[in-house]
Design an enzyme around this catalytic site. Structure first.
Site, PDB file in Angstrom:
ATOM      1  N   GLY A   7       0.839  -1.204   0.000  1.00 34.98           N
ATOM      2  CA  GLY A   7       0.000   0.000   0.000  1.00 34.98           C
ATOM      3  C   GLY A   7       0.863   1.239   0.000  1.00 34.98           C
ATOM      4  N   LYS A   8       0.196   2.373  -0.155  1.00 34.18           N
ATOM      5  CA  LYS A   8       0.948   3.630  -0.177  1.00 34.18           C
ATOM      6  C   LYS A   8       1.748   3.795   1.100  1.00 34.18           C
ATOM      7  CE  LYS A   8      -2.099   5.892  -3.437  1.00 34.18           C
ATOM      8  NZ  LYS A   8      -3.023   6.961  -3.782  1.00 34.18           N
ATOM      9  N   ARG A   9       1.213   3.299   2.199  1.00 33.08           N
ATOM     10  CA  ARG A   9       1.921   3.445   3.465  1.00 33.08           C
ATOM     11  C   ARG A   9       3.199   2.614   3.537  1.00 33.08           C
ATOM     12  NH1 ARG A   9      -2.933   2.616   6.793  1.00 33.08           N
ATOM     13  NH2 ARG A   9      -4.135   4.129   5.625  1.00 33.08           N
ATOM     14  N   ASP A  10       3.296   1.570   2.732  1.00 30.88           N
ATOM     15  CA  ASP A  10       4.550   0.777   2.718  1.00 30.88           C
ATOM     16  C   ASP A  10       5.508   1.323   1.682  1.00 30.88           C
ATOM     17  OD1 ASP A  10       3.163  -1.287   4.284  1.00 30.88           O
ATOM     18  OD2 ASP A  10       2.142  -1.650   2.372  1.00 30.88           O
ATOM     19  N   GLY A  11       5.242   2.511   1.210  1.00 29.03           N
ATOM     20  CA  GLY A  11       6.172   3.110   0.254  1.00 29.03           C
ATOM     21  C   GLY A  11       5.875   2.711  -1.180  1.00 29.03           C
TER      22      GLY A  11
END
Ligand code: GLU
Length: 480
Positions: A249-253
């Site tokens: 996801g965006k949160r994992d870069g």
């Protein structure tokens, strides 16, 4: 239009950029349409006004264009089934809603949020899952648009359906409920709007992420209520973060697809990488042109388990793709990647250098590191010698002797690539050194860069004067 024509779509919500974890929801239906003589449609799902992000739609369309994913109908191109932006189709959703109201299959939801909370608490106390349909109002008011409109699910049963990727799937009555069709702001929910649009746009295959599976029984119940034959429903497994444990996801870069463009990834490589993440053609082949992907792609070869995102594989593929480009094509693509030092340099010279480093580029952004020393005098960095496993064993005197020998031999050479190679071989003989020592030393002395192409080619392109001058500088600085 005949039912047999494949029509697939990508239906992004303009809530941000497309990242590498979700772009396959565009790529796979596009490949499928292109491989089956069908049409590919882009539809903008912008009914969630709270999540709307200015500029996101343009960014999404730019990303598709960069990848070469073209659309036959949708924003910028129009088509017979428009408008292709959901907020412009509100009147149409009302017509669809009216069908359900007329059948007694939709009702106004009169409850306040507090009342709904109380129902939820009641269900919890009875250790029951909370289902709105257990709390239907007995005499709902006439729907005037000020309250949400809910679907009234009446056929409570188990649904089984066949997903071309995930196989046979099934869910019981607990998955069915009275969901909202139209919100109190007048906008339809995704659950309702996509079903209406897919029908109106004659979509034959709906391709989206796995996260939609739990909702599919609800969709099937609505299709039935509207007497619509559902399209083929395809769910794609997630792309997993590099640790393999969670969805990327965006949160994992997970970067935006266009960020890779700026980092010097070719669209061909990105497309190849995305398509072969979780899909293969049953062989060991890894490099596929877009034409091959179109010909070979099928849903039944998409892996059911989540594919792991491996950026190193992307870099490897990119290097493979860079190597396959002809030099003029590559030259056109690196315009924005040259180092500052190449600013005043003519195209022919640049092309010559590009050709030399082509095989070493993993991304176009490697170009400055690999080419800067051709355009400008490099900075002497003696640690490159002292940190080198082999070279650090030599004394300063030995280094100076080797560099002097190299200088004298090269000075006498005709300096084309063959003559230089001969000269280098001769140097090996007279110094009794291994190539790993002698050639590394010369390479460093003329480039002070971590990598360079074949030594004879590098020296030839640098030219005799530059080579001799740099070796002399290395000799001088060795004693300091
Ligand atoms: N608008 C939905 C999303 O962006 C699309 C899902 C679908 O393809 O139906 O997730």
């Amino acid at each position: 239009m005949s039912d047999s024509i494949v029509r697939t779509r990508f239906a992004p919500s303009p809530t941000g950029y497309i990242h590498v974890g979700n772009v396959r929801a565009a790529l796979f239906p596009w490949l499928f349409a292109r491989g089956n003589g069908g049409k590919f449609i882009v539809r903008i799902e912008d009914t969630d006004q709270a999540r709307y992000v200015e500029g996101a739609q343009d960014l999404i369309l730019e990303t598709l264009k960069w990848l070469g994913i073209d659309w036959d109908e949708g924003p910028q191109v129009g088509g017979d089934y428009g408008p292709y932006v959901q907020s412009e189709r509100v009147e149409r959703y009302k017509q669809w809603a009216q069908i359900l109201i007329d059948k007694g299959l939709a009702y106004a939801d009169p409850y306040t949020p507090e009342q709904v909370d109380a129902f939820r608490a009641e269900a919890k106390a009875a250790k029951q899952p909370f289902l709105f349909r257990n709390f239907r109002p007995e005499n709902p008011p006439v729907w005037d648009g000020s309250m949400p409109l809910r679907f009234k699910v009446t056929d409570i049963k188990r649904y089984t359906w066949n997903d071309p990727v995930m196989g046979e799937l099934s869910a019981g009555p607990e998955a069915l409920d009275d969901f909202i069709l139209i919100k109190s702001d007048g906008m339809p929910t995704y659950n309702f709007a996509h079903i209406a649009d897919d029908k109106d746009m004659e979509i034959t295959h709906v391709v989206r992420g796995l996260e939609y599976i739990p909702s599919i029984p609800k969709y099937l119940s609505l299709y039935e209520a509207l007497e619509i034959t559902p399209p083929v429903l395809v769910c794609l497994p997630h792309i997993m973060a590099p640790d393999g444990k969670k969805k990327l996801g965006k949160r994992d870069g997970a970067k935006s697809v266009t960020e890779y463009k700026n980092e010097g990834i070719l669209p061909e490589a990105m497309l190849n990488f995305l398509a072969s993440m979780g899909w293969n053609d049953g062989t060991e082949q890894e490099i596929f042109s877009v034409q091959e992907l179109i010909e070979k792609f099928s849903f039944d070869r998409v892996q059911r388990s989540g594919a792991r995102f491996d950026e190193n594989r992307l870099l490897w593929m990119n290097g493979q793709w860079i190597r396959r480009l002809d030099i003029d094509d590559l030259f056109n693509r690196v315009t924005d990647f040259w180092p500052e030092s190449a600013k005043e340099v003519g195209d022919e010279r640049k092309k010559q250098i590009l050709q030399l480093v082509q095989d070493r580029l993993k991304t176009l952004a490697d170009l400055p590191m690999l080419s800067d020393y051709f355009f400008t005098e490099p900075t002497v960095d003696w640690s490159m010698i002292t940190d080198n496993k082999q070279l650090s064993k030599l004394s300063t005197d030995q280094i100076v002797d080797l560099l002097n020998a190299a200088k004298n031999e090269l000075l006498a050479s005709d300096f084309d690539t063959d003559a230089i190679q001969e000269c280098l071989n001769h140097l090996l003989e007279i110094t009794g050194q291994k190539p790993a020592i002698l050639f590394s030393l010369i390479r460093i002395a003329v480039s002070w860069a971590p990598f360079s192409p074949a030594l004879n080619d590098t020296l030839a392109v640098l030219g005799k004067n530059t080579v001799i001058g740099r070796i002399q500088l290395a000799i001088d600085s060795a004693r300091q």
